[in-house]
Each structure stands twice: as C-alpha cells, then as structure tokens.
Design a protein around this motif. Structure first.
Motif, PDB file in Angstrom:
ATOM      1  N   LYS A  97       0.845  -1.070  -0.011  1.00 54.86           N
ATOM      2  CA  LYS A  97       0.378   0.168  -0.502  1.00 54.86           C
ATOM      3  C   LYS A  97       0.868   1.352  -0.266  1.00 54.86           C
ATOM      4  CE  LYS A  97      -4.387   1.912   0.696  1.00 54.86           C
ATOM      5  NZ  LYS A  97      -5.241   1.781   0.141  1.00 54.86           N
ATOM      6  N   GLU A  98       1.628   1.411   1.325  1.00 56.42           N
ATOM      7  CA  GLU A  98       2.959   2.802   0.729  1.00 56.42           C
ATOM      8  C   GLU A  98       3.377   2.371  -0.116  1.00 56.42           C
ATOM      9  OE1 GLU A  98       6.259   4.786   1.093  1.00 56.42           O
ATOM     10  OE2 GLU A  98       6.208   2.886   0.559  1.00 56.42           O
ATOM     11  N   ASN A 126       3.103   1.615  -3.454  1.00 59.74           N
ATOM     12  CA  ASN A 126       2.157   1.895  -4.825  1.00 59.74           C
ATOM     13  C   ASN A 126       1.309   2.986  -4.487  1.00 59.74           C
ATOM     14  OD1 ASN A 126       2.626  -0.530  -6.376  1.00 59.74           O
ATOM     15  ND2 ASN A 126       2.668  -1.440  -4.458  1.00 59.74           N
ATOM     16  N   THR A 127       0.775   3.280  -3.845  1.00 58.07           N
ATOM     17  CA  THR A 127       0.161   4.717  -3.288  1.00 58.07           C
ATOM     18  C   THR A 127       0.869   6.015  -3.442  1.00 58.07           C
ATOM     19  OG1 THR A 127      -1.676   5.666  -1.869  1.00 58.07           O
ATOM     20  CG2 THR A 127      -0.227   5.215  -0.796  1.00 58.07           C
ATOM     21  N   SER A 128       2.080   5.888  -3.358  1.00 61.82           N
ATOM     22  CA  SER A 128       2.945   7.033  -3.638  1.00 61.82           C
ATOM     23  C   SER A 128       4.095   7.283  -5.125  1.00 61.82           C
ATOM     24  CB  SER A 128       4.169   6.834  -2.260  1.00 61.82           C
ATOM     25  OG  SER A 128       5.011   5.734  -1.860  1.00 61.82           O
ATOM     26  N   SER A 176      -2.691   7.242  -6.594  1.00 57.79           N
ATOM     27  CA  SER A 176      -2.905   8.145  -4.715  1.00 57.79           C
ATOM     28  C   SER A 176      -4.151   6.112  -4.818  1.00 57.79           C
ATOM     29  CB  SER A 176      -3.814   8.667  -5.057  1.00 57.79           C
ATOM     30  OG  SER A 176      -4.346   8.499  -3.406  1.00 57.79           O
ATOM     31  N   LEU A 177      -4.391   5.897  -4.122  1.00 58.72           N
ATOM     32  CA  LEU A 177      -5.297   4.347  -3.800  1.00 58.72           C
ATOM     33  C   LEU A 177      -6.205   4.494  -2.776  1.00 58.72           C
ATOM     34  CD1 LEU A 177      -2.444   1.548  -3.721  1.00 58.72           C
ATOM     35  CD2 LEU A 177      -3.418   2.589  -5.752  1.00 58.72           C
ATOM     36  N   ASP A 224      -8.131   5.836   0.281  1.00 59.99           N
ATOM     37  CA  ASP A 224      -9.234   4.483   1.372  1.00 59.99           C
ATOM     38  C   ASP A 224      -9.594   6.132   1.994  1.00 59.99           C
ATOM     39  OD1 ASP A 224      -7.768   2.176   2.776  1.00 59.99           O
ATOM     40  OD2 ASP A 224      -5.945   3.623   2.816  1.00 59.99           O
ATOM     41  N   THR A 251      -8.200   0.316  -0.953  1.00 63.86           N
ATOM     42  CA  THR A 251      -8.024  -0.507  -2.933  1.00 63.86           C
ATOM     43  C   THR A 251      -6.603  -1.433  -2.149  1.00 63.86           C
ATOM     44  OG1 THR A 251      -9.186   1.534  -4.416  1.00 63.86           O
ATOM     45  CG2 THR A 251      -7.638  -0.217  -4.326  1.00 63.86           C
ATOM     46  N   ASP A 253     -10.402   1.189  -7.634  1.00 62.73           N
ATOM     47  CA  ASP A 253     -10.449   2.893  -6.895  1.00 62.73           C
ATOM     48  C   ASP A 253     -11.978   3.686  -6.519  1.00 62.73           C
ATOM     49  OD1 ASP A 253      -9.275   5.394  -6.274  1.00 62.73           O
ATOM     50  OD2 ASP A 253      -8.028   4.091  -5.833  1.00 62.73           O
ATOM     51  N   THR A 283      -7.856  -0.963 -10.697  1.00 66.50           N
ATOM     52  CA  THR A 283      -6.525  -1.204 -10.191  1.00 66.50           C
ATOM     53  C   THR A 283      -5.873  -3.027  -9.835  1.00 66.50           C
ATOM     54  OG1 THR A 283      -7.060  -1.153  -7.671  1.00 66.50           O
ATOM     55  CG2 THR A 283      -6.504   0.987  -9.006  1.00 66.50           C
TER      56      THR A 283
END
Length: 251
Positions: free
Chosen positions: A24-25, A27-29, A34-35, A37, A48, A124, A131
């Motif tokens: 999560k950390e 891929n969201t960056s 952005s994924l 929440d 996501t 998402d 995604t």
C-alpha cells in the motif's frame, strides 16, 4: 518468454500484514497513483489494496491450525481479464509476462473484474479506475536501485521470507527451484488461466503436538493421541482441512 511471478510459502507466512502495508505504501506513492482509503476508521471502511492476507481456521483439536493465505493478482499466462477489456486498458507484457492496466484507457467498466476468477481486481472508488498488483513494475526494472532492492515491496518487507520472486520460466531461478523441490502449485488450475504465481503447500506433522516426544505432557497420562498427520496437500483438501479454492474468491 520471461514470466515474472511470486511463489508464496504457506508454511512460514504468519499473517503479519507486512506485505499488505508495504504494498500500500509503495504503490500509493508510485506510478499507480493514489489508492483510496474511505472512512478507514468507521464501521464501514472502504479501500483499495493490491495485496490482501486472509486467515482462516483448519483442522480440529488437537491438530487445529490457523492458515494465512496471501492473495493478489496471479499474472496469469492466459489472463481472461485482457480480452474482455473494451478499451485495451488491460494488457499482458511480452518482456516480463506482467498483466498491467493502462489507467489512461481504463473507463472503470469492471469487465475485467467479472472475468477474473480469483477476485484480484479492485475498482478505486476515488479514481473510478480498475487497479491491481503490478509486481512493483516501477521497482523491479529500476536500474537506479541496487539489485537487492529490485524486487516487489511485499517481498522485501516479509520478515519470514515467505515470498519469493523471479522468473518461473528460468529453471535456475529461485522460484522455479522452489516449485520443483517443494511441489509448488497453481491456484484453481481448472480455470485454465495458467496462473504465474504459485503456492508452496503446507506440511503438517505431529512432531511438536500433544503426545509427541517434545510435549511436556508426555508420560503424565495427560497426552492425547493425535490423528495421523496429513502431509500432502491433496490429503488435506480431501479431509476438508484446506479450502484454498473457495478462499481465493472470498473478499
């Protein structure tokens, strides 16, 4: 053709969720953007995740066990999600075998999610785009990183080395050797999708169970004779101890 994939050892996965949070950390960056929440601390959260770990109980006393089952896109060699995409957003790369999504082409129609028998795709809710796991494509080919760091974030984060990464078409790779030596298997092969990701089956023994030589109640009259251990995956499935096929599609 090269086919990059994960091999997951169900014997040593402890369900710590380190792979989930690291995925999560990163891929969201990263390139995936952005994924979402949404309301993460409310009663009905939504988010996501490319990678999830599902835990369930198997067996019965005194051989009951908790099984942790990581699940993500399996990067099938014959992915059913690709031909159903009306815009060509879902595609499989020849150079590394990865199944990816072109976000600029995705219209969020969910056709690919319906076609995937493993429930590995997530829409998402904020971006309205489909995604999925990319096996950290923006890491594994980055020559600015050291060779050790050119692996998916989940592999690097796993404290028990339950996740292996490599080319399953290379007989000398660590993943190919693990599959051959440990009887690695594909999830739900009856769908004929030829999943690239493999799992190493759990091996259950009664060596440390009640009544064994290592048990503190040995010789005290308190020992309970354990049923014959089920060493093979087929035997465990037959006796209802593992339900991986049904767990694979349960969110």
């Amino acid at each position: 053709m090269t086919q990059m994939a994960l091999v997951i050892d169900l014997n040593v996965c402890v369900g710590c969720q380190a792979c989930v949070t690291s995925c999560k950390e990163w891929n969201t960056s990263g390139e995936s953007g952005s994924l979402a929440d949404l309301n993460p601390y409310d009663a009905d959260p939504s988010g996501t995740f490319f990678n999830r770990v599902q835990s369930f109980e198997a067996g019965s006393y005194p051989n009951a066990d908790t099984i942790h089952f990581p699940k993500s896109c399996l990067h099938c060699e014959d992915p059913p999600c690709v031909p159903v995409c009306p815009t060509g957003a879902s595609y499989k790369r020849k150079e590394d075998g990865l199944v990816l999504v072109d976000f600029d082409k995705c219209i969020g129609c969910k056709y690919c999610a319906w076609a995937c028998p493993y429930g590995a795709r997530e829409l998402d809710e904020a971006r309205k785009e489909m995604t999925k796991c990319t096996l950290c494509v923006d890491r594994i080919h980055d020559e600015n990183l050291s060779e050790r760091d050119r692996q998916p974030a989940c592999v690097l984060a796993c404290p028990t080395s339950a996740r292996l990464f490599g080319d399953i078409h290379d007989p000398e790779s660590v993943v190919s050797k693990a599959i051959e030596e440990r009887g690695g298997y594909q999830l739900m092969p009856e769908w004929n999708t030829r999943p690239a990701n493999h799992y190493l089956p759990r091996i259950t023994t009664s060596a440390s169970g009640c009544g064994s030589d290592g048990c503190s109640c040995k010789g005290t009259g308190a020992a309970i004779e354990a049923p014959e251990s089920l060493d093979s995956l087929d035997a465990q499935l037959e006796h209802g101890q593992l339900h991986l096929a049904s767990m694979a599609t349960r969110i």
